[in-house]
Design a protein around this motif. Structure first.
Motif, PDB file in Angstrom:
ATOM      1  N   GLN A  14       0.837  -1.179   0.000  1.00 39.54           N
ATOM      2  CA  GLN A  14       0.000   0.000   0.000  1.00 39.54           C
ATOM      3  C   GLN A  14       0.881   1.242   0.000  1.00 39.54           C
ATOM      4  N   VAL A  15       0.317   2.308  -0.507  1.00 41.70           N
ATOM      5  CA  VAL A  15       1.041   3.552  -0.658  1.00 41.70           C
ATOM      6  C   VAL A  15       0.387   4.634   0.187  1.00 41.70           C
ATOM      7  N   GLN A  16       1.214   5.412   0.839  1.00 41.30           N
ATOM      8  CA  GLN A  16       0.735   6.547   1.600  1.00 41.30           C
ATOM      9  C   GLN A  16       1.545   7.776   1.207  1.00 41.30           C
ATOM     10  N   LEU A  17       0.860   8.875   0.943  1.00 41.94           N
ATOM     11  CA  LEU A  17       1.511  10.129   0.623  1.00 41.94           C
ATOM     12  C   LEU A  17       1.426  11.057   1.820  1.00 41.94           C
ATOM     13  N   VAL A  18       2.550  11.639   2.183  1.00 44.44           N
ATOM     14  CA  VAL A  18       2.613  12.541   3.312  1.00 44.44           C
ATOM     15  C   VAL A  18       3.088  13.901   2.826  1.00 44.44           C
ATOM     16  N   GLU A  19       2.265  14.921   3.045  1.00 42.83           N
ATOM     17  CA  GLU A  19       2.572  16.275   2.622  1.00 42.83           C
ATOM     18  C   GLU A  19       3.125  17.097   3.778  1.00 42.83           C
ATOM     19  N   SER A  20       3.932  18.078   3.434  1.00 44.41           N
ATOM     20  CA  SER A  20       4.452  19.004   4.418  1.00 44.41           C
ATOM     21  C   SER A  20       4.822  20.313   3.732  1.00 44.41           C
ATOM     22  N   GLY A  21       5.008  21.355   4.527  1.00 48.81           N
ATOM     23  CA  GLY A  21       5.505  22.613   4.007  1.00 48.81           C
ATOM     24  C   GLY A  21       4.512  23.749   3.953  1.00 48.81           C
ATOM     25  N   GLY A  22       3.252  23.479   4.223  1.00 45.19           N
ATOM     26  CA  GLY A  22       2.265  24.539   4.201  1.00 45.19           C
ATOM     27  C   GLY A  22       2.419  25.478   5.378  1.00 45.19           C
ATOM     28  N   GLY A  23       1.697  26.585   5.314  1.00 43.97           N
ATOM     29  CA  GLY A  23       1.759  27.541   6.398  1.00 43.97           C
ATOM     30  C   GLY A  23       1.209  28.885   5.998  1.00 43.97           C
ATOM     31  N   LEU A  24       1.464  29.866   6.841  1.00 45.30           N
ATOM     32  CA  LEU A  24       1.015  31.233   6.635  1.00 45.30           C
ATOM     33  C   LEU A  24       2.190  32.089   6.191  1.00 45.30           C
ATOM     34  N   VAL A  25       2.013  32.776   5.074  1.00 51.49           N
ATOM     35  CA  VAL A  25       3.046  33.666   4.563  1.00 51.49           C
ATOM     36  C   VAL A  25       2.418  34.970   4.098  1.00 51.49           C
ATOM     37  N   GLN A  26       3.237  36.000   4.036  1.00 57.09           N
ATOM     38  CA  GLN A  26       2.780  37.287   3.529  1.00 57.09           C
ATOM     39  C   GLN A  26       2.812  37.309   2.013  1.00 57.09           C
ATOM     40  N   PRO A  27       1.995  38.160   1.396  1.00 58.79           N
ATOM     41  CA  PRO A  27       2.086  38.301  -0.058  1.00 58.79           C
ATOM     42  C   PRO A  27       3.512  38.597  -0.496  1.00 58.79           C
ATOM     43  N   GLY A  28       3.920  37.933  -1.564  1.00 54.56           N
ATOM     44  CA  GLY A  28       5.281  38.064  -2.052  1.00 54.56           C
ATOM     45  C   GLY A  28       6.244  37.056  -1.464  1.00 54.56           C
ATOM     46  N   GLY A  29       5.808  36.326  -0.468  1.00 48.19           N
ATOM     47  CA  GLY A  29       6.652  35.342   0.175  1.00 48.19           C
ATOM     48  C   GLY A  29       6.713  34.033  -0.587  1.00 48.19           C
ATOM     49  N   SER A  30       7.418  33.073  -0.002  1.00 47.87           N
ATOM     50  CA  SER A  30       7.641  31.790  -0.645  1.00 47.87           C
ATOM     51  C   SER A  30       7.380  30.642   0.315  1.00 47.87           C
ATOM     52  N   LEU A  31       6.977  29.535  -0.247  1.00 45.17           N
ATOM     53  CA  LEU A  31       6.831  28.279   0.475  1.00 45.17           C
ATOM     54  C   LEU A  31       7.264  27.153  -0.439  1.00 45.17           C
ATOM     55  N   ARG A  32       7.719  26.084   0.169  1.00 44.08           N
ATOM     56  CA  ARG A  32       8.062  24.888  -0.575  1.00 44.08           C
ATOM     57  C   ARG A  32       7.299  23.709   0.002  1.00 44.08           C
ATOM     58  N   LEU A  33       6.431  23.133  -0.805  1.00 43.13           N
ATOM     59  CA  LEU A  33       5.665  21.973  -0.400  1.00 43.13           C
ATOM     60  C   LEU A  33       6.390  20.699  -0.810  1.00 43.13           C
ATOM     61  N   SER A  34       6.286  19.691   0.029  1.00 40.01           N
ATOM     62  CA  SER A  34       6.865  18.391  -0.258  1.00 40.01           C
ATOM     63  C   SER A  34       5.808  17.319  -0.099  1.00 40.01           C
ATOM     64  N   CYS A  35       5.945  16.272  -0.871  1.00 47.09           N
ATOM     65  CA  CYS A  35       5.042  15.140  -0.782  1.00 47.09           C
ATOM     66  C   CYS A  35       5.835  13.881  -1.054  1.00 47.09           C
ATOM     67  N   ALA A  36       5.928  13.031  -0.060  1.00 45.77           N
ATOM     68  CA  ALA A  36       6.710  11.806  -0.162  1.00 45.77           C
ATOM     69  C   ALA A  36       5.808  10.591  -0.055  1.00 45.77           C
ATOM     70  N   ALA A  37       6.063   9.620  -0.897  1.00 50.19           N
ATOM     71  CA  ALA A  37       5.288   8.391  -0.921  1.00 50.19           C
ATOM     72  C   ALA A  37       6.056   7.261  -0.271  1.00 50.19           C
ATOM     73  N   SER A  38       5.350   6.494   0.526  1.00 46.48           N
ATOM     74  CA  SER A  38       5.917   5.289   1.105  1.00 46.48           C
ATOM     75  C   SER A  38       5.349   4.075   0.385  1.00 46.48           C
ATOM     76  N   GLY A  39       6.075   2.983   0.451  1.00 47.26           N
ATOM     77  CA  GLY A  39       5.638   1.767  -0.204  1.00 47.26           C
ATOM     78  C   GLY A  39       6.650   1.286  -1.221  1.00 47.26           C
ATOM     79  N   SER A  40       6.473   0.072  -1.663  1.00 44.94           N
ATOM     80  CA  SER A  40       7.378  -0.534  -2.641  1.00 44.94           C
ATOM     81  C   SER A  40       6.913  -0.182  -4.042  1.00 44.94           C
ATOM     82  N   ILE A  41       7.265   1.003  -4.468  1.00 45.87           N
ATOM     83  CA  ILE A  41       6.805   1.531  -5.747  1.00 45.87           C
ATOM     84  C   ILE A  41       7.754   1.146  -6.865  1.00 45.87           C
ATOM     85  N   PHE A  42       7.180   0.623  -7.923  1.00 48.79           N
ATOM     86  CA  PHE A  42       7.955   0.259  -9.103  1.00 48.79           C
ATOM     87  C   PHE A  42       8.069   1.425 -10.074  1.00 48.79           C
TER      88      PHE A  42
END
Length: 122
Positions: free
Chosen positions: A1-29
């Motif tokens: 089975q596969v699970q995706l875990v996201e991170s990196g969200g939050g509160l920022v001011q206009p003009g700011g930056s964020l980097r979102l990540s999403c990693a999958a677990s499992g034996s993916i081919f």
């Protein structure tokens, strides 16, 4: 089975930056494509960016020039670098892995993450 875990969200001011990540677990081919969509209250769900197995990328017009999607195949991870953020970027962002094949399987499936809140406000 596969699970995706996201991170990196939050509160920022206009003009700011964020980097979102999403990693999958499992034996993916293999993974056919990865991407991000977003949904804000009262708005249509919008596909933000995709990256296919050959490395081709596509972006919504609303984010072109500001967002960059990338991947790390060895880590089964997709990223979304968001620069020059605007209040209209406020939404819950979901990562997606399309056409995921597990080792030993001839079938593919679509998986998605739990969502991460991005709020752009002064």
């Amino acid at each position: 089975q596969v699970q995706l875990v996201e991170s990196g969200g939050g509160l920022v001011q206009p003009g700011g930056s964020l980097r979102l990540s999403c990693a999958a677990s499992g034996s993916i081919f293999s993974i056919n494509a990865m991407g991000w969509d977003r949904q804000a209250p009262g708005k249509q769900r919008e596909l933000v960016a995709t990256i296919t197995s050959d490395g081709s990328t596509n972006y919504a017009v609303s984010v072109k020039g500001r967002f960059t999607i990338s991947r790390d195949n060895a880590k089964n991870t997709v990223y979304l670098q968001m620069n020059s953020l605007k209040p209209e970027d406020t939404a819950v962002y979901y990562c997606h892995f399309w056409g995921v094949r597990l080792e030993g399987s001839s079938y593919s499936n679509h998986y998605w993450g739990q969502g991460t809140q991005v709020t752009v406000s002064s």
